[in-house]
Design a protein around this motif. Structure first.
Motif, PDB file in Angstrom:
ATOM      1  N   LYS A 273      -3.749   8.238  -3.865  1.00 12.13           N
ATOM      2  CA  LYS A 273      -3.620   9.521  -3.046  1.00 12.13           C
ATOM      3  C   LYS A 273      -3.680   9.187  -1.540  1.00 12.13           C
ATOM      4  N   LEU A 274      -4.484   7.952  -1.401  1.00 12.76           N
ATOM      5  CA  LEU A 274      -4.388   7.802   0.229  1.00 12.76           C
ATOM      6  C   LEU A 274      -3.030   7.293   0.774  1.00 12.76           C
ATOM      7  N   ALA A 275      -2.418   6.811  -0.140  1.00 12.23           N
ATOM      8  CA  ALA A 275      -0.925   6.415   0.018  1.00 12.23           C
ATOM      9  C   ALA A 275       0.051   7.581   0.580  1.00 12.23           C
ATOM     10  N   GLU A 276      -0.321   8.924   0.114  1.00 15.97           N
ATOM     11  CA  GLU A 276       0.453   9.959   0.494  1.00 15.97           C
ATOM     12  C   GLU A 276       0.374  10.211   1.762  1.00 15.97           C
ATOM     13  N   THR A 277      -0.482   9.712   2.773  1.00 13.12           N
ATOM     14  CA  THR A 277      -0.663  10.309   4.032  1.00 13.12           C
ATOM     15  C   THR A 277      -0.986   9.061   4.849  1.00 13.12           C
TER      16      THR A 277
ATOM     17  N   PHE B 261       2.528  -0.541   4.693  1.00 14.32           N
ATOM     18  CA  PHE B 261       2.726   0.832   5.664  1.00 14.32           C
ATOM     19  C   PHE B 261       2.719   0.676   6.992  1.00 14.32           C
ATOM     20  N   GLY B 262       3.649   0.955   7.713  1.00 13.03           N
ATOM     21  CA  GLY B 262       3.776   0.866   9.423  1.00 13.03           C
ATOM     22  C   GLY B 262       3.140  -0.527   9.756  1.00 13.03           C
ATOM     23  N   GLN B 263       2.458  -0.408  10.762  1.00 13.58           N
ATOM     24  CA  GLN B 263       2.003  -1.760  11.541  1.00 13.58           C
ATOM     25  C   GLN B 263       0.545  -1.754  10.926  1.00 13.58           C
ATOM     26  N   PRO B 264       0.238  -2.534   9.711  1.00 13.36           N
ATOM     27  CA  PRO B 264      -0.928  -2.628   9.483  1.00 13.36           C
ATOM     28  C   PRO B 264      -2.242  -3.343   9.971  1.00 13.36           C
ATOM     29  N   ARG B 265      -3.358  -2.632  10.211  1.00 13.07           N
ATOM     30  CA  ARG B 265      -4.648  -3.566  10.543  1.00 13.07           C
ATOM     31  C   ARG B 265      -5.591  -3.913   9.549  1.00 13.07           C
ATOM     32  N   THR B 266      -5.752  -2.889   8.504  1.00 11.94           N
ATOM     33  CA  THR B 266      -6.878  -2.973   7.563  1.00 11.94           C
ATOM     34  C   THR B 266      -6.021  -3.011   6.210  1.00 11.94           C
ATOM     35  N   ALA B 267      -6.772  -3.911   5.449  1.00  7.26           N
ATOM     36  CA  ALA B 267      -5.990  -3.921   4.023  1.00  7.26           C
ATOM     37  C   ALA B 267      -7.104  -3.297   2.829  1.00  7.26           C
TER      38      ALA B 267
ATOM     39  N   HIS C   3      -0.488   3.555   8.568  1.00  3.92           N
ATOM     40  CA  HIS C   3      -0.421   2.002   8.879  1.00  3.92           C
ATOM     41  C   HIS C   3      -1.755   1.378   7.978  1.00  3.92           C
ATOM     42  N   GLY C   4      -1.370   0.418   7.231  1.00  2.82           N
ATOM     43  CA  GLY C   4      -2.185  -0.044   6.327  1.00  2.82           C
ATOM     44  C   GLY C   4      -1.632  -0.919   5.184  1.00  2.82           C
ATOM     45  N   ILE C   5      -2.326  -1.654   4.384  1.00  3.63           N
ATOM     46  CA  ILE C   5      -1.833  -2.342   3.304  1.00  3.63           C
ATOM     47  C   ILE C   5      -2.700  -1.824   2.044  1.00  3.63           C
ATOM     48  N   LEU C   6      -2.160  -1.498   0.955  1.00  2.00           N
ATOM     49  CA  LEU C   6      -2.734  -1.325  -0.340  1.00  2.00           C
ATOM     50  C   LEU C   6      -2.438  -2.653  -1.215  1.00  2.00           C
ATOM     51  N   ALA C   7      -3.521  -3.257  -1.542  1.00  5.63           N
ATOM     52  CA  ALA C   7      -3.289  -4.587  -2.282  1.00  5.63           C
ATOM     53  C   ALA C   7      -3.986  -4.477  -3.800  1.00  5.63           C
ATOM     54  N   PHE C   8      -2.963  -4.465  -4.731  1.00  2.67           N
ATOM     55  CA  PHE C   8      -3.670  -4.172  -6.202  1.00  2.67           C
ATOM     56  C   PHE C   8      -3.861  -5.485  -6.666  1.00  2.67           C
ATOM     57  N   SER C   9      -5.165  -5.788  -6.983  1.00  2.94           N
ATOM     58  CA  SER C   9      -5.588  -7.220  -7.676  1.00  2.94           C
ATOM     59  C   SER C   9      -5.736  -7.192  -9.098  1.00  2.94           C
ATOM     60  N   CYS C  10      -5.804  -8.375  -9.692  1.00  4.30           N
ATOM     61  CA  CYS C  10      -5.937  -8.384 -11.127  1.00  4.30           C
ATOM     62  C   CYS C  10      -7.225  -9.289 -11.406  1.00  4.30           C
ATOM     63  N   GLY C  11      -7.847  -9.062 -12.599  1.00  3.20           N
ATOM     64  CA  GLY C  11      -8.591 -10.201 -13.063  1.00  3.20           C
ATOM     65  C   GLY C  11     -10.146  -9.917 -12.545  1.00  3.20           C
ATOM     66  N   GLU C  12     -10.513  -8.691 -11.696  1.00  4.64           N
ATOM     67  CA  GLU C  12     -11.749  -8.776 -10.962  1.00  4.64           C
ATOM     68  C   GLU C  12     -12.860  -8.614 -12.215  1.00  4.64           C
ATOM     69  N   GLU C  13     -12.629  -8.056 -13.332  1.00  4.78           N
ATOM     70  CA  GLU C  13     -13.739  -7.991 -14.264  1.00  4.78           C
ATOM     71  C   GLU C  13     -14.177  -9.067 -15.096  1.00  4.78           C
ATOM     72  N   HIS C  14     -13.309 -10.331 -14.746  1.00  7.16           N
ATOM     73  CA  HIS C  14     -13.614 -11.428 -15.555  1.00  7.16           C
ATOM     74  C   HIS C  14     -13.361 -12.615 -14.772  1.00  7.16           C
ATOM     75  N   GLY C  15     -14.201 -12.506 -13.651  1.00  8.15           N
ATOM     76  CA  GLY C  15     -14.322 -13.565 -12.600  1.00  8.15           C
ATOM     77  C   GLY C  15     -13.405 -13.769 -11.485  1.00  8.15           C
TER      78      GLY C  15
END
Length: 312
Positions: A166-170, A56-62, A173-185
């Motif tokens: 829900k955060l994405a609606e408003t 989103f926009g000019q991101p500073r935080t992920a 500027h920022g990045i939303l990163a959807f990761s995989c495998g967190e629960e198993h290492g």
């Protein structure tokens, strides 16, 4: 809570996130044009596999939030092996699907003989037929909502995913990163972090996940800002987050634990100097079909993320 209920019922144990990734992609394509700042969608299986990045926009935080859940995998002879760290109370209802059709079975203890002929007990399932080895099973979803709470399997981390959407609606500027495998290492965050750093120059993060209620973090009193779990983020960064929460009047609790972990641990081990902090609602009945979160803590969590993405 319709979206949260849908997410909690969506089967996506570690290693099988592709379906949920596609659900999120479809959701963004449908709703993203109406958001304040429609995002750039990055979904590249060659570089990111089943992970997804929204810019989103000019991101500073992920913001990192994991897609996967705990569960079980069918072994041989009606045996099961855990995916991640699920609680294993006999009688829990499990669901899945193999080549023969849908499965609705019960968590059980099975008895087998070892190489010496001695009888041993192991985790297994009760069902009318044998299930194909390699099939994943997840908790059957019984979503319950009251005026003050939500209760379901997989609030960890479908609630974190819900907060991110829900955060994405408003978000401007920022990045939303959807990761995989967190629960198993874990394992996906290092290459996600490098991609984000190299493409956008971002190296500060928030971990949008769910923690456990404890003697120091009580349900209904605000989301947790974690000072430490098994990993320790940089104090100066955590203090910036605390000051912003206090200035905005968002209720929060400071978490200090010895054990546990999140995608933040992967960032701390990355070969890029990332600042990170875990910010998430506490839940009771962790890793069971009956995870319970107070709505006041959900509201606190979303409000704090909105503040932090504006101010950090």
């Amino acid at each position: 809570m319709h979206l949260l209920k849908t997410l909690c019922a969506f089967p996506a144990p570690s290693g099988e996130e592709a379906g949920l990734t596609q659900f999120v992609l479809d959701y963004v394509r449908e709703h993203g044009p109406g958001w304040r700042q429609p995002p750039l969608v990055v979904h590249d299986e060659n570089r990111l596999q089943d992970c997804l990045v929204l810019v989103f926009g000019q991101p500073r935080t992920a913001v990192f939030t994991h897609l996967d859940s705990i569960g079980f995998m069918v072994r041989y002879g009606r045996g099961l092996v855990p995916i991640g760290g699920p609680e294993t109370e006999i009688g829990y209802q499990l669901v899945g699907e193999d080549a023969q059709g849908k499965i609705a079975c019960t968590l059980a203890v099975t008895k087998t003989e070892d190489e010496d002929g001695d009888e041993t007990e192991a985790l297994g399932y009760e069902f009318s037929r044998a299930v194909a080895p390699g099939t994943s099973l997840t908790f059957a979803c019984d979503f319950r909502e009251t005026d003050t709470t939500v209760q379901s399997c997989y609030l960890d981390n479908r609630l974190g995913l819900w907060v991110a959407l829900k955060l994405a609606e408003t978000l401007e500027h920022g990045i939303l990163a959807f990761s995989c495998g967190e629960e198993h290492g874990g394992g996906s965050v290092p290459y996600l972090a490098r991609f984000i750093y190299e493409q956008y120059g971002v190296r500060q993060a928030l971990i949008c996940d769910i923690t456990w209620a404890s003697e120091g973090v009580r349900p209904g009193q605000g989301c947790a800002i974690s000072r430490r779990d098994s990993a320790i983020p940089r104090r100066s960064y955590v203090e910036r987050i605390r000051r912003l929460a206090e200035a905005a009047g968002v209720p929060y609790q400071l978490e200090v634990e010895e054990h546990g972990g999140s995608d933040g641990r992967e960032l701390q081990r990355a070969d890029v100097a990332w600042d990170w902090c875990f910010v998430g609602a506490p839940e009771e009945n962790v890793h069971t079909p009956h995870e319970l979160v107070h709505k006041a803590d959900i509201a606190s969590m979303l409000a704090l993320y909105q503040v932090l993405l504006r101010e950090l």
